[in-house]
Design a protein around this motif. Structure first.
Motif, mmCIF file in Angstrom:
data_model
loop_
_atom_site.group_PDB
_atom_site.id
_atom_site.type_symbol
_atom_site.label_atom_id
_atom_site.label_comp_id
_atom_site.label_asym_id
_atom_site.label_seq_id
_atom_site.Cartn_x
_atom_site.Cartn_y
_atom_site.Cartn_z
ATOM 1 N N THR A 1 -14.267 57.157 61.781
ATOM 2 C CA THR A 1 -12.738 57.006 61.885
ATOM 3 C C THR A 1 -12.395 55.491 61.814
ATOM 4 O OG1 THR A 1 -12.980 56.624 64.303
ATOM 5 C CG2 THR A 1 -12.935 58.916 63.546
ATOM 6 N N GLU B 1 -6.579 53.113 61.002
ATOM 7 C CA GLU B 1 -5.644 53.762 60.440
ATOM 8 C C GLU B 1 -5.239 55.152 61.273
ATOM 9 O OE1 GLU B 1 -9.059 55.005 58.318
ATOM 10 O OE2 GLU B 1 -8.325 53.142 59.015
ATOM 11 N N THR B 2 -5.915 55.749 61.869
ATOM 12 C CA THR B 2 -6.028 56.957 62.600
ATOM 13 C C THR B 2 -6.144 56.599 64.035
ATOM 14 O OG1 THR B 2 -8.248 57.480 62.779
ATOM 15 C CG2 THR B 2 -6.914 58.338 60.866
#
Length: 395
Positions: A143, A146-147
């Motif tokens: 991950t 950006e998330t």
């Protein structure tokens, strides 16, 4: 000397190694600022300490049932009812020597050789090694900022194979401080449940949330509860790391298996610490709230200071007591007469040149980052920022 394949492949915990080196330097008179340890700097609340003293004076110093004393398991069940909207019976709770031990027992109970366990990265350093020790295969899913370092349902679907056995969810997260929302957890749990996965939910930092709310996956839907092994403990919220009390709450067959495994490995955990944990869970919670507010102020101080430094990018964490900045902008630069080509070398440079101990992101499965703990005084955090600024200015 012959060592098993598993033993040869397991590495010592990086965080513990760095913390130990920082403490050695400090003991030698060096002015080290230790931002590596995941350990509260507050004293254990007085009423908890008094309960331990009373247990000693009462002679409560014998073996206890392997899964924990009934009084503590009842207190844990009531905690989950009160805080999480969950109903657990006493025999669905297993008390272990810290959350780490509970996690280890869980993987030993559910993993057969070759079973795959999906682990979002950044991850707590021990997850992959525990899975390997249980004979399983860690499947790392990356991950990014950006998330908000959150696993997306579609990424989970892509990681699934016929050998997928379990998913680890850690919210609030170590090392990022990420807190999943109710909807995000529900969407992930729906995918996991459809695939027949166990969900191992690490909720150790439940009480250290500054934005948002803590949600236990097991409380979202009845069908999720039957697939969740919930891990928690008193170490972080109650400043009780050295007392070594954690637990798992799980469906009865899993809890019984974990208790049986523990009975053959360590038997019961410390009897006195169990009495102290009862006092922590059932007594006044005002010190937990005070610690949380202090952590919030330290978080803001550290994040705002880091944002002023060139070459560093950082998200404001919503929970736990870590910040996880990207330091890619510092790699390859000349600092204190040295060039750090990766985050491990940069962490070494910071300890050698600035006497600041941090943990490289490589340990958490994401090179190019550092984990900084703000479980230390504001004066230490301010001094660490000054040292970082001087180091970067002198580059």
């Amino acid at each position: 000397m012959h060592l098993s394949t598993r033993a040869r492949g397991i590495q010592p915990s990086v965080t513990i190694t760095i913390d130990a080196r920082a403490k050695e330097l400090k003991a030698a008179g060096e002015q080290v600022i230790n931002l590596s340890a995941g350990e509260p700097d507050f004293p254990t609340p007085r009423h908890v300490r008094e309960a331990a003293k009373a247990a000693i004076d009462a002679g409560f110093t014998r073996y206890t049932p392997a899964a924990g004393i009934a009084e503590l398991r009842r207190a844990i069940a009531e905690k989950h009812r009160r805080d999480n909207g969950l109903e657990y019976a006493e025999d669905e709770i297993v008390v272990s020597a810290g959350g780490k031990h509970a996690l280890f027992n869980a993987f030993m109970a559910i993993c057969d050789p070759g079973d795959q366990v999906i682990i979002p990265a950044p991850y707590w350093v021990s997850y992959p090694e525990m899975v390997r020790l249980a004979g399983g295969e860690p499947v790392i899913v990356e991950t990014g900022p950006e998330t908000g370092f959150k696993l997306a349902p579609e990424a989970l679907r892509r990681a699934l194979t016929p050998r997928s056995r379990a998913l680890i969810l850690n919210s609030p997260s170590n090392p990022t401080g990420t807190v999943y929302t109710r909807q995000e957890l529900d969407e992930l749990a729906a995918v996991a449940a459809e695939a027949g996965l166990w969900m191992v939910t690490d909720e150790l930092y439940e009480h250290l949330i500054y934005e948002g709310e803590h949600v236990s996956v097991a409380a979202l839907r009845p069908e999720y509860r039957e697939r969740v092994i919930l891990i928690n403990g008193v170490s972080k919220a109650y400043a009780m790391t050295g007392w070594r009390i954690g637990w798992a709450a799980a469906p009865r067959p899993v809890a019984r298996a974990m208790a049986a495994i523990q009975s053959q490995a360590t038997s019961s955990v410390n009897s006195i610490a169990q009495k102290a944990a009862v006092a922590a869970l059932t007594g006044p919670q005002d010190e937990v709230a005070a610690m949380r507010e202090e952590y919030r102020q330290r978080r803001d101080l550290l994040v705002e200071g880091l944002l002023r430094l060139p070459g560093i990018e950082v998200l404001r964490p919503a929970g736990a007591f870590y910040v996880y900045p990207s330091v890619r902008g510092l790699l390859g630069r000349r600092l204190a007469g040295r060039t750090a080509g990766d985050d491990v070398a940069l962490a070494e440079l910071l300890l050698d040149a600035a006497r600041i101990a941090v943990v490289p992101g490589t340990a958490f499965g994401t090179p190019g980052y550092l984990r900084l703990s703000y479980a230390t005084s504001r004066s230490d955090l301010e001094e660490a920022l000054r040292r970082l600024e001087r180091l970067l200015e002198g580059a």
